[in-house]
Design a protein around this motif. Sequence first.
Motif, mmCIF file in Angstrom:
data_model
loop_
_atom_site.group_PDB
_atom_site.id
_atom_site.type_symbol
_atom_site.label_atom_id
_atom_site.label_comp_id
_atom_site.label_asym_id
_atom_site.label_seq_id
_atom_site.Cartn_x
_atom_site.Cartn_y
_atom_site.Cartn_z
ATOM 1 N N PHE A 185 52.368 31.879 43.310
ATOM 2 C CA PHE A 185 51.115 32.590 43.560
ATOM 3 C C PHE A 185 50.565 33.029 42.223
ATOM 4 N N ARG A 186 49.338 32.591 41.911
ATOM 5 C CA ARG A 186 48.719 32.931 40.626
ATOM 6 C C ARG A 186 47.297 33.416 40.827
ATOM 7 N N LEU A 187 46.888 34.291 39.926
ATOM 8 C CA LEU A 187 45.496 34.703 39.823
ATOM 9 C C LEU A 187 44.891 33.946 38.653
ATOM 10 N N ALA A 188 43.611 33.604 38.741
ATOM 11 C CA ALA A 188 43.005 32.799 37.687
ATOM 12 C C ALA A 188 41.594 33.261 37.354
ATOM 13 N N HIS A 189 41.287 33.214 36.067
ATOM 14 C CA HIS A 189 39.930 33.359 35.529
ATOM 15 C C HIS A 189 39.173 34.624 35.922
ATOM 16 N N PRO A 190 39.777 35.803 35.822
ATOM 17 C CA PRO A 190 39.023 37.013 36.163
ATOM 18 C C PRO A 190 37.978 37.321 35.091
ATOM 19 N N SER A 191 36.899 37.939 35.518
ATOM 20 C CA SER A 191 35.918 38.447 34.557
ATOM 21 C C SER A 191 36.575 39.593 33.797
ATOM 22 N N ARG A 192 35.923 40.039 32.757
ATOM 23 C CA ARG A 192 36.480 41.126 31.945
ATOM 24 C C ARG A 192 36.699 42.397 32.778
ATOM 25 N N GLY A 193 35.708 42.743 33.606
ATOM 26 C CA GLY A 193 35.811 43.948 34.422
ATOM 27 C C GLY A 193 36.906 43.854 35.471
ATOM 28 N N VAL A 194 36.993 42.702 36.144
ATOM 29 C CA VAL A 194 38.034 42.515 37.154
ATOM 30 C C VAL A 194 39.404 42.484 36.492
ATOM 31 N N ARG A 195 39.495 41.857 35.320
ATOM 32 C CA ARG A 195 40.780 41.817 34.613
ATOM 33 C C ARG A 195 41.239 43.239 34.277
ATOM 34 N N GLN A 196 40.318 44.074 33.866
ATOM 35 C CA GLN A 196 40.659 45.456 33.532
ATOM 36 C C GLN A 196 41.214 46.191 34.761
ATOM 37 N N ILE A 197 40.606 45.971 35.918
ATOM 38 C CA ILE A 197 41.099 46.573 37.157
ATOM 39 C C ILE A 197 42.508 46.066 37.465
#
Length: 105
Positions: A79-91
Amino acid sequence: MSEEPVTSLVREADVVTVNLRGEVDVLTVDQVRVALVEALESRPRTVVVDLSDLSFIDSTGLGALIFGFQRARDANIAFRLAHPSRGVRQILVLSGLLEVVELTE
Protein backbone atom coordinates in the motif's frame (compact mmCIF):
# COMPACT_ATOMS: atom_id res chain seq x y z
CA MET A 1 -23.74 15.12 0.58
CA SER A 2 -21.32 16.05 -2.14
CA GLU A 3 -22.44 14.94 -5.60
CA GLU A 4 -18.97 15.30 -7.09
CA PRO A 5 -17.03 11.99 -7.08
CA VAL A 6 -13.64 12.24 -5.41
CA THR A 7 -12.34 8.79 -6.37
CA SER A 8 -11.61 6.73 -9.44
CA LEU A 9 -9.89 3.37 -9.90
CA VAL A 10 -7.37 2.30 -12.53
CA ARG A 11 -6.30 -1.34 -12.79
CA GLU A 12 -3.05 -2.27 -14.52
CA ALA A 13 -1.71 -5.83 -14.13
CA ASP A 14 -1.14 -6.38 -10.39
CA VAL A 15 -1.48 -2.71 -9.40
CA VAL A 16 -4.70 -0.87 -8.60
CA THR A 17 -4.46 2.91 -8.41
CA VAL A 18 -7.05 4.81 -6.41
CA ASN A 19 -7.07 8.42 -7.62
CA LEU A 20 -8.29 11.01 -5.14
CA ARG A 21 -9.25 14.52 -6.23
CA GLY A 22 -10.64 17.66 -4.73
CA GLU A 23 -11.27 17.53 -1.00
CA VAL A 24 -11.61 14.46 1.19
CA ASP A 25 -13.54 15.34 4.31
CA VAL A 26 -16.50 14.13 6.34
CA LEU A 27 -18.81 14.63 3.32
CA THR A 28 -16.74 12.54 0.89
CA VAL A 29 -14.82 10.08 3.06
CA ASP A 30 -17.30 7.24 2.45
CA GLN A 31 -16.41 7.35 -1.26
CA VAL A 32 -12.76 6.85 -0.33
CA ARG A 33 -13.50 3.88 1.92
CA VAL A 34 -15.65 2.24 -0.77
CA ALA A 35 -12.94 2.76 -3.42
CA LEU A 36 -10.25 1.30 -1.14
CA VAL A 37 -12.37 -1.76 -0.37
CA GLU A 38 -13.08 -2.22 -4.09
CA ALA A 39 -9.36 -1.91 -4.88
CA LEU A 40 -8.42 -4.48 -2.24
CA GLU A 41 -11.15 -6.95 -3.24
CA SER A 42 -9.39 -7.61 -6.55
CA ARG A 43 -6.35 -8.85 -4.56
CA PRO A 44 -3.68 -6.89 -6.46
CA ARG A 45 -0.02 -7.04 -5.51
CA THR A 46 -0.04 -3.28 -4.82
CA VAL A 47 -2.57 -0.53 -4.14
CA VAL A 48 -1.37 3.00 -4.93
CA VAL A 49 -3.37 5.99 -3.71
CA ASP A 50 -2.61 8.84 -6.11
CA LEU A 51 -2.94 12.17 -4.30
CA SER A 52 -1.76 14.44 -7.14
CA ASP A 53 -5.23 15.97 -7.67
CA LEU A 54 -6.11 16.15 -3.97
CA SER A 55 -6.25 19.68 -2.56
CA PHE A 56 -7.26 18.89 1.04
CA ILE A 57 -7.67 15.94 3.39
CA ASP A 58 -9.04 16.12 6.93
CA SER A 59 -8.78 13.70 9.85
CA THR A 60 -11.62 11.54 8.54
CA GLY A 61 -9.77 11.20 5.23
CA LEU A 62 -6.57 10.28 7.06
CA GLY A 63 -8.61 7.67 8.94
CA ALA A 64 -9.78 6.22 5.62
CA LEU A 65 -6.17 5.96 4.41
CA ILE A 66 -5.23 4.17 7.65
CA PHE A 67 -8.22 1.86 7.15
CA GLY A 68 -6.97 1.01 3.64
CA PHE A 69 -3.39 0.55 4.82
CA GLN A 70 -4.44 -1.82 7.61
CA ARG A 71 -6.66 -3.91 5.32
CA ALA A 72 -3.87 -4.10 2.73
CA ARG A 73 -1.30 -5.09 5.34
CA ASP A 74 -3.61 -7.81 6.68
CA ALA A 75 -3.99 -9.19 3.14
CA ASN A 76 -0.25 -8.95 2.32
CA ILE A 77 -0.91 -6.26 -0.31
CA ALA A 78 1.59 -3.41 -0.65
CA PHE A 79 0.00 0.00 0.00
CA ARG A 80 1.57 3.28 -1.13
CA LEU A 81 0.64 6.92 -1.29
CA ALA A 82 1.83 8.84 -4.35
CA HIS A 83 2.38 12.39 -5.57
CA PRO A 84 0.83 14.55 -2.84
CA SER A 85 0.73 18.30 -3.29
CA ARG A 86 2.86 20.32 -0.89
CA GLY A 87 -0.10 21.09 1.39
CA VAL A 88 -1.38 17.51 1.48
CA ARG A 89 2.16 16.22 2.07
CA GLN A 90 2.47 18.54 5.05
CA ILE A 91 -0.77 17.14 6.51
CA LEU A 92 0.54 13.59 5.99
CA VAL A 93 3.83 14.45 7.72
CA LEU A 94 2.13 16.19 10.66
CA SER A 95 -0.29 13.27 11.11
CA GLY A 96 2.58 10.78 11.35
CA LEU A 97 1.04 8.67 8.57
CA LEU A 98 4.24 8.74 6.52
CA GLU A 99 6.03 6.95 9.34
CA VAL A 100 4.07 3.78 8.49
CA VAL A 101 2.88 4.21 4.91
CA GLU A 102 5.32 4.35 1.99
CA LEU A 103 5.29 7.52 -0.12
CA THR A 104 6.19 7.66 -3.80
CA GLU A 105 7.04 11.18 -4.97
